[in-house]
Design a protein around this motif. Structure first.
Motif, PDB file in Angstrom:
ATOM      1  N   MET A 181     -96.818  77.847 -22.138  1.00 40.47           N
ATOM      2  CA  MET A 181     -98.089  77.727 -22.822  1.00 40.47           C
ATOM      3  C   MET A 181     -98.107  76.451 -23.645  1.00 40.47           C
ATOM      4  N   SER A 182     -99.326  75.956 -23.960  1.00 41.14           N
ATOM      5  CA  SER A 182     -99.469  74.791 -24.823  1.00 41.14           C
ATOM      6  C   SER A 182     -99.871  75.275 -26.213  1.00 41.14           C
ATOM      7  N   TYR A 183     -99.032  75.012 -27.190  1.00 38.18           N
ATOM      8  CA  TYR A 183     -99.334  75.431 -28.556  1.00 38.18           C
ATOM      9  C   TYR A 183    -100.411  74.544 -29.170  1.00 38.18           C
ATOM     10  N   LYS A 184    -101.243  75.154 -30.003  1.00 37.46           N
ATOM     11  CA  LYS A 184    -102.284  74.420 -30.721  1.00 37.46           C
ATOM     12  C   LYS A 184    -101.760  74.054 -32.110  1.00 37.46           C
ATOM     13  N   TRP A 202     -92.917  75.624 -17.326  1.00 34.99           N
ATOM     14  CA  TRP A 202     -93.310  77.006 -17.642  1.00 34.99           C
ATOM     15  C   TRP A 202     -94.146  77.067 -18.925  1.00 34.99           C
ATOM     16  N   CYS A 203     -93.773  76.264 -19.917  1.00 27.93           N
ATOM     17  CA  CYS A 203     -94.522  76.254 -21.179  1.00 27.93           C
ATOM     18  C   CYS A 203     -95.952  75.747 -20.980  1.00 27.93           C
ATOM     19  N   ASN A 204     -96.180  75.035 -19.869  1.00 28.24           N
ATOM     20  CA  ASN A 204     -97.510  74.503 -19.572  1.00 28.24           C
ATOM     21  C   ASN A 204     -98.027  75.044 -18.238  1.00 28.24           C
ATOM     22  N   ARG A 205     -97.619  76.256 -17.905  1.00 33.81           N
ATOM     23  CA  ARG A 205     -97.886  76.817 -16.576  1.00 33.81           C
ATOM     24  C   ARG A 205     -99.371  76.787 -16.240  1.00 33.81           C
ATOM     25  N   GLY A 206     -99.655  76.288 -15.023  1.00 34.53           N
ATOM     26  CA  GLY A 206    -101.032  76.159 -14.569  1.00 34.53           C
ATOM     27  C   GLY A 206    -101.630  74.804 -14.848  1.00 34.53           C
ATOM     28  N   ASN A 207    -100.995  74.018 -15.728  1.00 36.20           N
ATOM     29  CA  ASN A 207    -101.493  72.700 -16.103  1.00 36.20           C
ATOM     30  C   ASN A 207    -100.575  71.603 -15.571  1.00 36.20           C
ATOM     31  N   PRO A 228     -99.989  78.918 -11.643  1.00 34.89           N
ATOM     32  CA  PRO A 228    -100.332  79.859 -12.726  1.00 34.89           C
ATOM     33  C   PRO A 228     -99.869  81.271 -12.456  1.00 34.89           C
ATOM     34  N   GLU A 229     -99.870  82.086 -13.524  1.00 31.49           N
ATOM     35  CA  GLU A 229     -99.492  83.495 -13.398  1.00 31.49           C
ATOM     36  C   GLU A 229    -100.357  84.171 -12.344  1.00 31.49           C
ATOM     37  N   GLY A 230     -99.747  85.072 -11.605  1.00 31.33           N
ATOM     38  CA  GLY A 230    -100.501  85.820 -10.598  1.00 31.33           C
ATOM     39  C   GLY A 230    -100.422  85.210  -9.220  1.00 31.33           C
TER      40      GLY A 230
END
Length: 229
Positions: free
Chosen positions: A1-4, A164-169, A225-227
């Motif tokens: 994931m990307s933290y804000k 993984w921390c930016n999965r899908g991007n 991405p997930e799925g």
């Protein structure tokens, strides 16, 4: 994931510098120059962490810190040119997660921010990653589901974790190289491609036709991405 990340500082040059540093690390960045702006952006965007200057035009960072913490328990790192023990201890005594004195090295800022994010959110993250029939165990650095479990090298682990921390991007080539190596990054692209190929051999059923670790030509790479199955 990307933290804000929310950065609250009244120095335009520092805001731009820190913003560029954090964007290069794939964070989502919001900025504010005053306490009022900082509180408004925090309420609207719900950042995962706040970088907060002590001295602001319409108040001090300590007051804004207390206001933010009344809303929710967001991690806060103070940034300040004031290195006096009293100010530092006051910030930490209020419950801040870290206190960084200006000037600071970009790498130091990134490491300390990452350490706070791991400490605060690490337990909320999944301990494994599933890619089709294969499972990556982050705790042991192993991939199971193939003919036999295989271990990731340190570079493969860092590379996969960054994706993984930016999965899908899309994660750019420069960002991936920065995650694996320090200093000047010229000349590392071919070495990165070697690590990508070897990583695919461990996580893909058909490394020559990857379904999970995807190439985005001219830009970098993307973890599906997930799925995705």
């Amino acid at each position: 994931m990307s933290y804000k990340i929310l950065l609250v500082d009244d120095e335009p040059a520092l805001r731009h510098m820190v913003r560029d540093i954090l964007l290069a690390e794939q964070y989502i960045v919001f900025t504010a120059a005053t306490c009022v702006e900082g509180a408004a952006v925090a309420a609207a965007e719900q950042p995962d962490a706040v970088l907060l200057d002590v001295m602001l035009p319409d108040g001090d960072g300590f007051s804004l810190f207390q206001r933010l913490r009344q809303e929710r328990d967001v991690p806060v790192l103070f940034l300040s040119a004031r290195d006096e023990d009293e100010a530092r201890l006051r910030g930490l005594g209020l419950g801040a997660d870290d206190y960084i004195t200006k000037p600071f090295l970009p790498k130091e800022l990134c490491l300390r921010l990452a350490a706070v994010l791991r400490r605060v959110y690490g337990q909320k993250q999944t301990a494994s990653l599933t890619l089709g029939r294969r499972t990556v165990d982050w705790g042991t650095g192993t991939v199971s589901g193939g003919a036999q479990p295989v271990s990731l090298t340190a570079k493969e682990y860092a590379l996969l974790h960054k994706l993984w921390c930016n999965r899908g991007n899309i994660v750019t080539i420069d960002a991936l190289c920065a995650a694996l190596w320090e200093g000047t990054l010229v000349g590392y692209e071919n070495t990165l491609m070697v690590h990508i190929r070897r990583l695919r051999e461990k996580i893909e059923d058909d490394p020559s036709h990857p379904r999970y670790l995807l190439t985005v030509r001219g830009l970098g790479y993307r973890l599906a991405p997930e799925g995705t199955s």
